[in-house]
Each structure stands twice: as structure tokens, then as C-alpha cells.
Design a protein around this motif. Structure first.
Motif, short mmCIF file in Angstrom:
data_model
loop_
_atom_site.label_atom_id
_atom_site.label_comp_id
_atom_site.label_asym_id
_atom_site.label_seq_id
_atom_site.Cartn_x
_atom_site.Cartn_y
_atom_site.Cartn_z
N SER A 197 7.09 43.26 10.46
CA SER A 197 5.70 42.82 10.39
C SER A 197 5.12 42.42 11.75
CB SER A 197 5.58 41.64 9.41
OG SER A 197 6.16 40.47 9.98
N MET A 198 5.97 42.35 12.76
CA MET A 198 5.48 41.97 14.08
C MET A 198 4.58 43.05 14.65
SD MET A 198 8.98 40.30 15.55
CE MET A 198 8.24 39.55 16.99
N GLU A 199 3.54 42.64 15.33
CA GLU A 199 2.55 43.58 15.86
C GLU A 199 3.18 44.62 16.80
OE1 GLU A 199 -1.27 43.25 18.75
OE2 GLU A 199 -1.14 41.78 17.13
N VAL A 200 4.19 44.22 17.55
CA VAL A 200 4.81 45.13 18.53
C VAL A 200 5.85 46.06 17.89
CG1 VAL A 200 4.42 43.59 20.48
CG2 VAL A 200 6.55 43.42 19.17
N ALA A 258 8.67 52.11 11.36
CA ALA A 258 9.32 53.36 11.00
C ALA A 258 10.55 53.63 11.87
CB ALA A 258 8.34 54.52 11.13
N ARG A 259 10.79 52.77 12.87
CA ARG A 259 11.90 53.00 13.80
C ARG A 259 12.66 51.69 14.05
NH1 ARG A 259 9.70 55.60 18.98
NH2 ARG A 259 11.89 55.42 19.43
N VAL A 260 13.14 51.06 13.00
CA VAL A 260 13.82 49.78 13.13
C VAL A 260 15.32 49.97 13.00
CG1 VAL A 260 14.09 47.47 12.13
CG2 VAL A 260 11.83 48.51 12.27
N GLY A 261 16.05 49.30 13.87
CA GLY A 261 17.51 49.28 13.80
C GLY A 261 17.99 47.85 13.75
#
Length: 146
Positions: free
Chosen positions: A24-27, A31-34
Motif C-alpha cells: 500500500s506504500m506509495e513508492v 505487482a513486483r513485491v518480494g
């Protein structure tokens, strides 16, 4: 740590909250979280991947994490998984490693890579772990594995 180790569903709930907060963080590109973790954190990120909950989790990396069987109903592992393990880690017995591998197979881990650093102990990425006391406790830095 002990309550979370004994109640892995609570661990997964907390990891999902962390995952959702990060996404949810703006930065963040959700779609590309590890997920990456060391030691206890390594076990935590593996539990997250094995929970099957975060469908958009792309990759998980565990460095000298605790490897074992997760006692939750089998769900498909999400994303790619890399496990970096010390071959002489006293906190992960060969039986625990076999249980982990069979658990990952039961959870259809299609992209699992386990890299074992032969002769390395637990905490092999921590350069401050070089005393005789550290070694006696099963912790020791390994420059070749770092």
C-alpha cells in the motif's frame, strides 16, 4: 519469537499485514513485491510464500532461515523461492531440511532453489560472528557464502 514459532497461523497473519502494508506504500509497485528474511525472518517469509495468500508475491529469499514443515493445510507456493542454507547449520538438521523439501513439493513449489553452502554454520552472512563463542553456539561468518 516463541509464540509465533508455536502458532504459525499467527505468524502468517502478521506477515500478511506486513505484506499488505508494504504493497500500500506509495513508492511500492504492488505487482513486483518480494520478501526476504534472515534467520527467524527467513522462516517467516517462507511461511508467507507457503500460505498461498499473497497471489502477487513474486519472489521469496531465505538466508540461514529455519527450515521445517509448515503444519497448515497444503496450499500452492506463490512465486520463486531461493533458500540459502549453511550445510553445517546446527539449527536445521538434515531431517528438517528433508521435511522442508517434502513440504515444498507437497505445496507445488515449481520454482524452488536451495543453495547449500558446504561447511557454513548459521548466521554465515554476519561478519561480526567470528569468535570461538560464536562458533561454539553454531554461528559463524563465512566470507565465501556472503
Amino acid at each position: 519469537r516463541k509464540p509465533l514459532r508455536e502458532d504459525r497461523s499467527q505468524m502468517i497473519e502478521r506477515m500478511m499485514c506486513a505484506y499488505e502494508t508494504a504493497c500500500s506504500m506509495e513508492v511500492a509497485d504492488s505487482a513486483r513485491v518480494g520478501a526476504i528474511g534472515y534467520c527467524f525472518g527467513g522462516m517467516a517469509v517462507l511461511d508467507l510464500a507457503r500460505s498461498g495468500l499473497p497471489k502477487s508475491l513474486k519472489a521469496t529469499v531465505s538466508l540461514h532461515g529455519i527450515l521445517d514443515r509448515l503444519d497448515t493445510p497444503p496450499t500452492d507456493v506463490v512465486g520463486k523461492v531461493l533458500v540459502c542454507h549453511g550445510g553445517s547449520d546446527p539449527f536445521v538438521t538434515p531431517e528438517m531440511l528433508r521435511d522442508f523439501e517434502s513440504d515444498m513439493a507437497a505445496r507445488n513449489a515449481e520454482d524452488l532453489h536451495i543453495h547449500t553452502y558446504s561447511g557454513s554454520k548459521h548466521a554465515f552472512t554476519r561478519p561480526e560472528k567470528t569468535t570461538e563463542g560464536d562458533s561454539a553456539a553454531g554461528l559463524y561468518y563465512c566470507e565465501l557464502a556472503d
